[in-house]
Motif scaffolding. Structure first.
Motif, PDB file in Angstrom:
ATOM      1  N   ASN A 109       0.288  -1.174   0.061  1.00 27.09           N
ATOM      2  CA  ASN A 109       0.274   0.218  -0.321  1.00 27.09           C
ATOM      3  C   ASN A 109       0.945   1.162  -0.037  1.00 27.09           C
ATOM      4  OD1 ASN A 109      -2.454   1.641   0.248  1.00 27.09           O
ATOM      5  ND2 ASN A 109      -2.272   1.631   2.142  1.00 27.09           N
ATOM      6  N   GLN A 110       2.488   1.338   0.279  1.00 28.78           N
ATOM      7  CA  GLN A 110       2.876   2.164   0.144  1.00 28.78           C
ATOM      8  C   GLN A 110       4.462   2.700  -0.838  1.00 28.78           C
ATOM      9  OE1 GLN A 110       4.301   1.622   4.141  1.00 28.78           O
ATOM     10  NE2 GLN A 110       2.998   3.314   4.713  1.00 28.78           N
ATOM     11  N   ARG A 111       4.700   3.547  -0.922  1.00 29.06           N
ATOM     12  CA  ARG A 111       5.360   3.701  -2.388  1.00 29.06           C
ATOM     13  C   ARG A 111       6.937   3.238  -2.337  1.00 29.06           C
ATOM     14  NH1 ARG A 111       5.323   9.149  -4.797  1.00 29.06           N
ATOM     15  NH2 ARG A 111       3.436   9.414  -2.868  1.00 29.06           N
ATOM     16  N   ASN A 112       7.576   2.480  -3.526  1.00 28.34           N
ATOM     17  CA  ASN A 112       8.952   1.994  -3.352  1.00 28.34           C
ATOM     18  C   ASN A 112       9.791   3.435  -3.557  1.00 28.34           C
ATOM     19  OD1 ASN A 112      11.036   0.498  -5.111  1.00 28.34           O
ATOM     20  ND2 ASN A 112      10.715   0.228  -3.235  1.00 28.34           N
ATOM     21  N   VAL A 113      11.045   3.718  -2.881  1.00 26.95           N
ATOM     22  CA  VAL A 113      11.216   4.360  -3.097  1.00 26.95           C
ATOM     23  C   VAL A 113      12.459   4.212  -2.954  1.00 26.95           C
ATOM     24  CG1 VAL A 113      12.593   7.301  -2.553  1.00 26.95           C
ATOM     25  CG2 VAL A 113      10.222   6.143  -2.208  1.00 26.95           C
TER      26      VAL A 113
END
Length: 454
Positions: free
Chosen positions: A288-292
């Motif tokens: 549910n979250q961003r891959n940075v």
């Protein structure tokens, strides 16, 4: 659960009825296979973001514990940019903003820092986060060319230069891009194919990033370009996702073929055949979250993190030695980094949190060994750049402008915190016993006086 593919060459999001929560990992371990080196290159080459296959690890020795007048071999001014330097033989390549609407690829001499040439061009500014820049993509270098991808306006372009700065080719129309926080994924070249990512979403959690109906039809993609000509070889459309800033790793399969491992919010972790542009496998439990931060691959195990600015972090820890990825027994689940990439040396993984907490865990199990604060010269620090390792040391560049050196091992020991000239958002490069640190304003060459240079 592993997501199966009904159609090769397209990625699907997690099932609609799948809650966005991270599942417990399987309790059994899977055998790991050792792979040969991915590329044949000289020992002093750090030719992509975070060096050999994005590992951030070098076998260099003789690196100093701190930055002093004696260990500062040279430093030169650069324009603004968060891209990391790369090294090929006796040349350093880095990108930088040179004006409000101009930027350049700059080539420097390793020995002296003298500028050899620059390729400068105009661009159309676009929306970006205040922490981002218009020169955030790190180049890729090989024996023949220097490759760059970046955005101008809402279009991603790529170009290749030879080692004297002459433009060899340019591809202006790779993909469209909707900017939530700007652009930053760096290219790699695998088996003669340049990999370029364009992942975005026009709407997320009630926020609309474009009102243009035509732009709302644009699709995220990963593209493969012929490295010699820039011609598009394939384009893989994938479901729209939060802006992704990570750079892929290359996995060598048991049959000797290669695949690139990518990650993003909607599609999870997925592997692409660099020659055909089709999907080999996908691990998609419902992130549910961003891959940075970029993932790390070592001895058949891949690890990456997902997060938001201050939100709960998620992670993937998978065995990629078989036809399908398999989750491994990894217990660690708190305080993961969002922007800095993981660093694995031997069987230890170092996780540098954005807020300055460094964790060391066992890479095969996640067992915590320590959880300590990294302090700069004036106290607590924050980090956007990823740590790198060599010579028994870990090098971390902070937003407060310090280069901090930590001793490798199961016990925490900070060796130094040296104040440089300005904030550090890039990752250092290591080549031939030298550390190259790019700050907001300058490029520093750090090493032992009197040691041989290439």
């Amino acid at each position: 659960m592993l997501a199966a593919f009904e159609n090769k060459g397209k990625i699907r999001p997690p099932p609609a009825d799948k809650p966005h929560s991270y599942p417990s990992f399987m309790k059994s371990l899977y055998a790991l296979a050792l792979f040969p080196a991915l590329f044949a290159h000289a020992a002093n080459d750090w030719n992509r973001f975070r060096g050999p296959n994005g590992s951030g690890v070098s076998d260099a020795s003789g690196l100093p514990d701190s930055v002093t007048s004696e260990t500062t071999l040279w430093k030169v001014e650069l324009g603004k940019g968060w891209s990391s330097p790369v090294v090929w033989e006796d040349k350093i390549f880095v990108t930088a903003e040179t004006g409000e609407d101009s930027r350049a690829v700059i080539c420097l001499d390793v020995k002296s820092g003298r500028e050899l040439w620059r390729h400068e061009e105009k661009f159309a500014p676009h929306k970006k986060h205040n922490f981002n820049s218009f020169a955030s993509n790190t180049p890729f270098a090989d024996a023949e060319r220097v490759y760059v991808n970046w955005c101008t306006g809402t279009t991603i372009q790529a170009l290749a230069l030879d080692h004297s700065g002459r433009e060899l080719w340019r591809n202006e129309g790779i993909a469209n891009h909707i900017h939530e926080h700007g652009y930053g994924s760096s290219p790699i070249v695998v088996d003669g194919v340049m990999i370029v990512r364009s992942e975005f979403d026009w709407q997320r959690d009630g926020k609309v990033y474009t009102e243009d109906p035509e732009e709302q039809k644009w699709k995220s993609c990963v593209a493969g370009l012929d490295a010699a000509t820039g011609r598009e070889v394939w384009k893989l459309e994938i479901p729209n996702t939060l802006n992704t800033f990570s750079t892929p790793a290359v996995n060598v399969r048991k049959d000797g073929t290669k695949e690139i491992i990518c990650a993003n919010t909607t599609s999870g972790v997925f592997a692409v055949d660099p020659k055909k542009g089709v999907i080999n496998w996908q691990y998609n439990p419902g992130f549910n979250q961003r891959n940075v931060g970029s993932g790390v691959l070592k001895e058949g195990r891949y690890f990456c993190t997902f997060g938001t600015g201050g939100g709960v972090k998620e992670f993937a820890a998978i065995d990629v030695t078989g036809k399908e990825p398999k989750p491994v027994n990894f217990e660690f689940s708190r305080g993961l980094p969002y922007v800095p990439s993981p660093l694995v040396v031997g069987n230890l993984m170092y996780l540098l949190g954005d807020g300055g907490i460094l964790k060391a865990v066992k890479f095969d199990t996640g067992e915590m060994l320590y959880d300590e604060r990294v302090n700069g010269s004036a106290g607590s620090s924050k980090f956007f750049g990823s740590p790198v390792a060599a010579d028994g040391k870990i090098f971390c560049g902070s937003q407060q402008g310090d280069l901090i050196v930590i001793k490798q091992g199961e016990k925490f020991e900070q060796l130094s915190a040296s104040k440089l000239d300005s904030p550090i958002s890039s990752s250092p490069a290591i080549s031939d016993g030298r550390l190259f640190v790019r700050t907001e304003k300058m490029l520093w060459c750090i090493g032992a006086k009197g040691a041989p240079l290439p």
